[in-house]
Design a protein around this motif. Structure first.
Motif, PDB file in Angstrom:
ATOM      1  N   GLY A 128     -35.879  19.831 -53.215  1.00 17.27           N
ATOM      2  CA  GLY A 128     -36.142  18.916 -52.110  1.00 17.27           C
ATOM      3  C   GLY A 128     -35.162  17.753 -52.066  1.00 17.27           C
ATOM      4  O   GLY A 128     -34.636  17.411 -50.995  1.00 17.27           O
ATOM      5  N   VAL A 129     -34.888  17.136 -53.203  1.00 14.03           N
ATOM      6  CA  VAL A 129     -33.970  15.994 -53.245  1.00 14.03           C
ATOM      7  C   VAL A 129     -32.561  16.440 -52.882  1.00 14.03           C
ATOM      8  O   VAL A 129     -31.855  15.764 -52.115  1.00 14.03           O
ATOM      9  CB  VAL A 129     -33.990  15.354 -54.648  1.00 14.03           C
ATOM     10  N   GLU A 130     -32.137  17.573 -53.413  1.00 12.83           N
ATOM     11  CA  GLU A 130     -30.785  18.066 -53.139  1.00 12.83           C
ATOM     12  C   GLU A 130     -30.609  18.417 -51.663  1.00 12.83           C
ATOM     13  O   GLU A 130     -29.534  18.171 -51.090  1.00 12.83           O
ATOM     14  CB  GLU A 130     -30.484  19.288 -54.009  1.00 12.83           C
ATOM     15  N   ARG A 131     -31.626  18.959 -51.052  1.00  9.80           N
ATOM     16  CA  ARG A 131     -31.521  19.302 -49.627  1.00  9.80           C
ATOM     17  C   ARG A 131     -31.432  18.043 -48.765  1.00  9.80           C
ATOM     18  O   ARG A 131     -30.668  17.998 -47.789  1.00  9.80           O
ATOM     19  CB  ARG A 131     -32.719  20.154 -49.193  1.00  9.80           C
ATOM     20  N   SER A 185     -30.233  15.118 -49.732  1.00 12.51           N
ATOM     21  CA  SER A 185     -28.896  14.558 -49.962  1.00 12.51           C
ATOM     22  C   SER A 185     -27.838  15.341 -49.191  1.00 12.51           C
ATOM     23  O   SER A 185     -26.878  14.765 -48.667  1.00 12.51           O
ATOM     24  CB  SER A 185     -28.560  14.568 -51.452  1.00 12.51           C
ATOM     25  N   LEU A 186     -28.027  16.635 -49.086  1.00 10.82           N
ATOM     26  CA  LEU A 186     -27.077  17.466 -48.347  1.00 10.82           C
ATOM     27  C   LEU A 186     -27.081  17.110 -46.868  1.00 10.82           C
ATOM     28  O   LEU A 186     -26.014  17.036 -46.234  1.00 10.82           O
ATOM     29  CB  LEU A 186     -27.430  18.942 -48.542  1.00 10.82           C
ATOM     30  N   GLU A 187     -28.235  16.874 -46.300  1.00  9.21           N
ATOM     31  CA  GLU A 187     -28.310  16.519 -44.878  1.00  9.21           C
ATOM     32  C   GLU A 187     -27.624  15.174 -44.612  1.00  9.21           C
ATOM     33  O   GLU A 187     -26.928  15.009 -43.601  1.00  9.21           O
ATOM     34  CB  GLU A 187     -29.773  16.463 -44.432  1.00  9.21           C
ATOM     35  N   VAL A 188     -27.821  14.209 -45.511  1.00  9.27           N
ATOM     36  CA  VAL A 188     -27.156  12.908 -45.347  1.00  9.27           C
ATOM     37  C   VAL A 188     -25.642  13.080 -45.427  1.00  9.27           C
ATOM     38  O   VAL A 188     -24.891  12.530 -44.606  1.00  9.27           O
ATOM     39  CB  VAL A 188     -27.658  11.913 -46.419  1.00  9.27           C
ATOM     40  N   ALA A 189     -25.190  13.839 -46.413  1.00  4.51           N
ATOM     41  CA  ALA A 189     -23.750  14.055 -46.584  1.00  4.51           C
ATOM     42  C   ALA A 189     -23.163  14.794 -45.391  1.00  4.51           C
ATOM     43  O   ALA A 189     -22.048  14.497 -44.951  1.00  4.51           O
ATOM     44  CB  ALA A 189     -23.496  14.827 -47.866  1.00  4.51           C
ATOM     45  N   ARG A 190     -23.899  15.754 -44.837  1.00  3.10           N
ATOM     46  CA  ARG A 190     -23.394  16.488 -43.677  1.00  3.10           C
ATOM     47  C   ARG A 190     -23.268  15.574 -42.468  1.00  3.10           C
ATOM     48  O   ARG A 190     -22.289  15.665 -41.708  1.00  3.10           O
ATOM     49  CB  ARG A 190     -24.312  17.666 -43.369  1.00  3.10           C
ATOM     50  N   GLU A 214     -17.955  14.673 -50.380  1.00  7.00           N
ATOM     51  CA  GLU A 214     -19.337  14.437 -50.797  1.00  7.00           C
ATOM     52  C   GLU A 214     -20.252  15.551 -50.290  1.00  7.00           C
ATOM     53  O   GLU A 214     -21.206  15.948 -50.981  1.00  7.00           O
ATOM     54  CB  GLU A 214     -19.809  13.085 -50.264  1.00  7.00           C
ATOM     55  N   LEU A 215     -19.938  16.063 -49.107  1.00 12.01           N
ATOM     56  CA  LEU A 215     -20.706  17.192 -48.577  1.00 12.01           C
ATOM     57  C   LEU A 215     -20.545  18.408 -49.482  1.00 12.01           C
ATOM     58  O   LEU A 215     -21.524  19.090 -49.805  1.00 12.01           O
ATOM     59  CB  LEU A 215     -20.243  17.509 -47.156  1.00 12.01           C
ATOM     60  N   LEU A 242     -26.882  21.721 -54.656  1.00 12.76           N
ATOM     61  CA  LEU A 242     -27.956  22.577 -54.152  1.00 12.76           C
ATOM     62  C   LEU A 242     -27.795  24.002 -54.670  1.00 12.76           C
ATOM     63  O   LEU A 242     -28.780  24.658 -55.024  1.00 12.76           O
ATOM     64  CB  LEU A 242     -27.964  22.560 -52.625  1.00 12.76           C
ATOM     65  N   GLU A 243     -26.551  24.475 -54.728  1.00 16.34           N
ATOM     66  CA  GLU A 243     -26.299  25.837 -55.204  1.00 16.34           C
ATOM     67  C   GLU A 243     -26.740  26.003 -56.657  1.00 16.34           C
ATOM     68  O   GLU A 243     -27.157  27.096 -57.064  1.00 16.34           O
ATOM     69  CB  GLU A 243     -24.811  26.165 -55.053  1.00 16.34           C
ATOM     70  N   GLN A 244     -26.680  24.925 -57.438  1.00 17.58           N
ATOM     71  CA  GLN A 244     -27.137  25.005 -58.825  1.00 17.58           C
ATOM     72  C   GLN A 244     -28.621  25.319 -58.930  1.00 17.58           C
ATOM     73  O   GLN A 244     -29.081  25.816 -59.958  1.00 17.58           O
ATOM     74  CB  GLN A 244     -26.852  23.687 -59.557  1.00 17.58           C
ATOM     75  N   ARG A 245     -29.357  25.045 -57.874  1.00 19.27           N
ATOM     76  CA  ARG A 245     -30.796  25.311 -57.883  1.00 19.27           C
ATOM     77  C   ARG A 245     -31.112  26.738 -57.444  1.00 19.27           C
ATOM     78  O   ARG A 245     -32.272  27.156 -57.499  1.00 19.27           O
ATOM     79  CB  ARG A 245     -31.526  24.331 -56.949  1.00 19.27           C
TER      80      ARG A 245
END
Length: 297
Positions: free
Chosen positions: A88-91, A93-98, A165-166, A173-176
């Motif tokens: 959840g946290v990684e997703r 963070s990904l949206e913010v970076a995108r 950063e994206l 996220l891929e690590q999960r």
């Protein structure tokens, strides 16, 4: 007298046939391989069919298992996601970076200002050449243009950093995500959703079934008679019930002293997965006879 001549002629003919038959028999015996040669030409050995790879799948990070998408007996393909940790946290963070990486408004604004100041500087330079504008106004215009160029570079750098950063967020996220490294079959499932995956644990065990490896140990006297690339017939135990062709891929360059044997590995193609791993088998090699090498078949 005529009858005696006929008898002598018939006797000579039969004698010639007998000599010819004996000569043919002697040639056949000389050209036929001996029993020892036939045993040297083909010999059987016990073997074992094993998967070409076996891996216990875990993750490079620890976390709570969110979902397991494969179970024992399932076929999986290379790159397929078979399990996932809570992300959840990684997703987020990904949206913010995108969003930051896709925001190029500042770059467009700085570029538009620089284009305006470039035109302004050109006009003032031309006016200054005919004494219609002061040197001070031209210096000020040039300074504004240089500052605009610097601001544009900084805006472009900010976008570039946001893109990096994206990529970093995507990697986190891929690590999960836990993916299968190859086509294979799940043979064990050790964790379920809600379990905690630490660095010493794994979620699934997967084995690769195409190709398969055929492992065999041969007596010392066969050393040098088996070469990489040779073919052999593999006879698995039931339920396969048919012979298969495998190719020698490894010949151990060392001897196991206690048993006086050396190991040989053959590669067996299994694209349809019809041959299960773990079967015992018998293998037949073709080796040298009278200086000639024969393929299996």
């Amino acid at each position: 007298m005529a009858n005696c001549a006929k008898l002598r002629s018939l006797h000579s003919y039969r004698h010639a046939l007998a000599i010819s038959a004996l000569a043919a028999l002697a040639f056949a015996i000389a050209s036929k391989p001996t029993v020892a040669q036939e045993r040297q030409a083909a010999f059987d050995a016990d073997c074992l069919i094993e998967p070409s790879a076996r891996v216990e799948l875990g993750a490079s990070v620890s976390g709570l298992v969110k979902d397991v998408l494969a179970d024992r007996g399932d076929a999986v393909t290379a790159g397929q996601i078979v399990a996932e940790l809570d992300s959840g946290v990684e997703r987020a963070s990904l949206e913010v970076a995108r969003a930051r990486a896709e925001n190029d408004h500042e770059v467009l604004s700085k570029r538009s200002r620089m284009e305006y100041l470039t035109k302004k500087s050109n006009r003032i330079t031309k006016l200054a050449e005919v004494k219609a504008a002061t040197e001070a106004s031209r210096d000020e215009s040039d300074s504004d243009l240089k500052q605009a160029e610097q601001e544009l570079r900084e805006a472009e750098l900010s976008v570039r950093m946001a893109q990096l950063e994206l990529r970093r967020s995507e990697a986190l996220l891929e690590q999960r995500m836990i993916r299968s490294p190859y086509d294979g079959v799940v043979i064990e499932r050790t964790l379920s959703p809600g379990a905690y995956l630490h660095d010493q644990a794994h979620v699934l065990t997967i084995m690769q079934t195409d190709p398969l490896f055929v492992e065999v140990y041969l007596p010392l006297e066969r050393l040098g008679k088996i070469q990489v690339g040779d073919l052999a017939e593999v006879y698995p135990e039931v339920p396969v019930g048919r012979s298969l062709t495998a190719k020698v891929s490894v010949v151990d360059p060392f001897i196991d002293a206690p048993s006086a044997t050396f190991g040989v590995r053959l590669t067996l193609d299994n694209p349809d997965g019809s041959v299960p791993a773990g079967l015992r088998c018998t293998i037949r090699f073709r080796t040298l006879v009278a200086g000639q090498r024969h393929d299996a078949g």
